[in-house]
Design a protein around this motif. Structure first.
Motif, PDB file in Angstrom:
ATOM      1  N   GLY A  57      -6.232 -48.099 -65.088  1.00  0.00           N
ATOM      2  CA  GLY A  57      -7.644 -48.317 -64.767  1.00  0.00           C
ATOM      3  C   GLY A  57      -8.580 -47.908 -65.878  1.00  0.00           C
ATOM      4  O   GLY A  57      -9.747 -47.612 -65.638  1.00  0.00           O
ATOM      5  N   TRP A  63     -16.941 -52.145 -64.871  1.00  0.00           N
ATOM      6  CA  TRP A  63     -17.169 -53.453 -64.266  1.00  0.00           C
ATOM      7  C   TRP A  63     -17.002 -53.412 -62.745  1.00  0.00           C
ATOM      8  O   TRP A  63     -16.304 -52.544 -62.209  1.00  0.00           O
ATOM      9  N   LYS A  65     -15.520 -54.109 -59.125  1.00  0.00           N
ATOM     10  CA  LYS A  65     -14.116 -54.213 -58.706  1.00  0.00           C
ATOM     11  C   LYS A  65     -13.712 -55.650 -58.417  1.00  0.00           C
ATOM     12  O   LYS A  65     -12.544 -56.015 -58.574  1.00  0.00           O
ATOM     13  N   ARG A  66     -14.662 -56.474 -58.019  1.00  0.00           N
ATOM     14  CA  ARG A  66     -14.304 -57.857 -57.693  1.00  0.00           C
ATOM     15  C   ARG A  66     -13.856 -58.651 -58.923  1.00  0.00           C
ATOM     16  O   ARG A  66     -13.267 -59.734 -58.800  1.00  0.00           O
ATOM     17  N   GLY A  68     -11.900 -57.101 -61.275  1.00  0.00           N
ATOM     18  CA  GLY A  68     -10.813 -56.311 -61.821  1.00  0.00           C
ATOM     19  C   GLY A  68     -11.248 -54.985 -62.407  1.00  0.00           C
ATOM     20  O   GLY A  68     -10.419 -54.232 -62.930  1.00  0.00           O
ATOM     21  N   GLY A  69     -12.552 -54.682 -62.342  1.00  0.00           N
ATOM     22  CA  GLY A  69     -13.073 -53.438 -62.888  1.00  0.00           C
ATOM     23  C   GLY A  69     -12.890 -52.266 -61.950  1.00  0.00           C
ATOM     24  O   GLY A  69     -12.233 -52.371 -60.900  1.00  0.00           O
ATOM     25  N   HIS A  70     -13.515 -51.141 -62.307  1.00  0.00           N
ATOM     26  CA  HIS A  70     -13.271 -49.910 -61.561  1.00  0.00           C
ATOM     27  C   HIS A  70     -14.553 -49.156 -61.198  1.00  0.00           C
ATOM     28  O   HIS A  70     -14.476 -48.073 -60.623  1.00  0.00           O
ATOM     29  N   GLU A  71     -15.707 -49.717 -61.590  1.00  0.00           N
ATOM     30  CA  GLU A  71     -17.013 -49.176 -61.207  1.00  0.00           C
ATOM     31  C   GLU A  71     -17.155 -47.694 -61.556  1.00  0.00           C
ATOM     32  O   GLU A  71     -17.705 -46.904 -60.790  1.00  0.00           O
ATOM     33  N   ARG A  72     -16.641 -47.342 -62.740  1.00  0.00           N
ATOM     34  CA  ARG A  72     -16.794 -45.970 -63.219  1.00  0.00           C
ATOM     35  C   ARG A  72     -17.955 -45.918 -64.209  1.00  0.00           C
ATOM     36  O   ARG A  72     -18.564 -46.928 -64.544  1.00  0.00           O
TER      37      ARG A  72
END
Length: 383
Positions: A57, A63, A65-66, A68-72
């Motif tokens: 991750g 990015w 999550k929809r 492929g990101g991780h919203e960090r």
């Protein structure tokens, strides 16, 4: 004259907690990587390593999550970039895609482009290259002559891109080109197109061998190559604004002062224990510069986290960072009694040779000093 301030990056507990995890992973994964190979971190192409980052991750971190990101946070991403570069990890397989191509598509791309491309980048599977520079134009992107002519169902592209790092490995290119007008129109009439390098006919990639005898650069020739209408990124004619936004991502990170990091590590190791006064002064000055550059770069990360445009600030970091990186080989040569030799059994001497040969490119990639200082002058209201 406009006053320019770099924001203070806040203490970020999650990012610092992540740092230990990243360091442990790198220590294990890179245990057998030699100092000379660590010195080539930017150009070290290793799909398996990039996939491992994706599995943890650590790509596409900010990015949604929809896709492929991780919203960090931008600070957590900064830690991963900083630690991988400082450790000399082979980052080339994901470098451009994660740093700038993905964020550009996230900002300007169609939903179809985001859905089809971004998850592969976040997984460490999809490789990008940059289609900006051209023959005879240097860093003057507004002089682009590569042209995309509208035809039924898409575009026909003719022209040449130069110094295209990793094009021989890449799956995609974001192409900056002219869709109307002439080079005399400068920024007007430019656009960006998404090029599938594996499926586009009329496209030829030719190697450029650099001073170190390595193949990282390429010429990419388009000869009446067809791209579908869906290749357009953002708005036709708005390419200049979009490419400037992309360059802000390219210029601002810790890579702008960590390219020579392995040389500094080797130099400190050799001088450790009995440094003379000249060595102490030089290493103290280098350390002060490094800490200052890191502080400025993290300030840009704070701007990105806040959704601000860091264009001028990024240009400052890139310009100062390139100066630091290019000065380091000369400083090292003044402190040790040895000449650069890539075949040397001394890690310091071999790494010095590699950095010396690559240093001329440090002030070219991402924009020459002259271009950067023009951007800085405009940002300060001086022109």
């Amino acid at each position: 004259m406009t006053t320019l301030r770099f924001p203070s990056p806040p203490q970020h507990d999650a990012a610092e907690a992540l740092r230990g995890e990243v360091r442990a992973f790198l220590a294990e994964t890179l245990a057998e990587r030699s100092p000379l190979h660590r010195a080539d971190s930017w150009n070290g192409f290793d799909r398996d390593f990039s996939r491992k980052l994706g599995q943890r991750g650590w790509l596409g971190m900010t990015w949604p999550k929809r896709y492929g990101g991780h919203e960090r946070s931008a600070f957590e991403r900064y830690v991963v970039v900083e630690e991988t570069l400082a450790a000399g990890a082979p980052v080339a397989a994901h470098w451009i895609a994660d740093r700038q191509s993905g964020p550009s598509l996230l900002k300007y791309g169609t939903e179809e482009q985001k859905q089809s491309v971004l998850p592969g980048i976040a997984a460490g599977e999809t490789v990008f290259c940059i289609g900006m520079s051209e023959p005879d134009s240097g860093s003057d992107l507004a002089a682009t002559r590569t042209r995309a002519v509208p035809v039924d169902g898409g575009w026909r592209v003719t022209g040449t891109k130069l110094w295209t790092t990793g094009a021989h490995h890449a799956d995609y290119m974001i192409l900056f080109c002219r869709t109307s007008g002439t080079p005399a129109d400068r920024q007007a009439g430019t656009s960006q197109l998404l090029v599938d390098l594996k499926a586009t006919e009329g496209l030829t990639i030719r190697p450029i061998i650099d001073l170190a005898g390595q193949h990282h650069f390429n010429e990419v020739h388009f000869e009446d190559a067809f791209l579908p209408a869906t290749a357009l990124i953002g708005t036709e004619g708005a390419g200049w604004e979009q490419v400037m936004s992309e360059l802000a991502f390219e210029r601002s990170g810790p890579e702008r002062f960590l390219s020579s990091m392995q040389l500094l590590i080797e130099l400190v190791g050799v001088l450790q224990g009995a440094p003379g006064e000249a060595a102490q002064l030089a290493l103290g000055r280098l350390t002060a510069h490094l800490v200052t550059l890191r502080r400025l770069s993290r300030g840009v990360a704070a701007m990105l986290e806040a959704g601000e445009n860091p264009g001028t600030h990024a240009a400052i970091v890139k310009d100062l960072g390139a100066t630091f990186e290019q000065d380091l080989p000369d400083i090292a040569r003044g402190l040790i009694d040895a000449e650069p030799d890539a075949a040397s059994t001394s890690d310091l001497v071999a790494v010095l040779a590699h950095i010396t040969l690559n240093a001329p490119s440090f002030s070219l990639r991402g924009g020459t000093r002259e271009i950067l200082r023009g951007i800085i002058a405009r940002g300060l209201g001086l022109r």
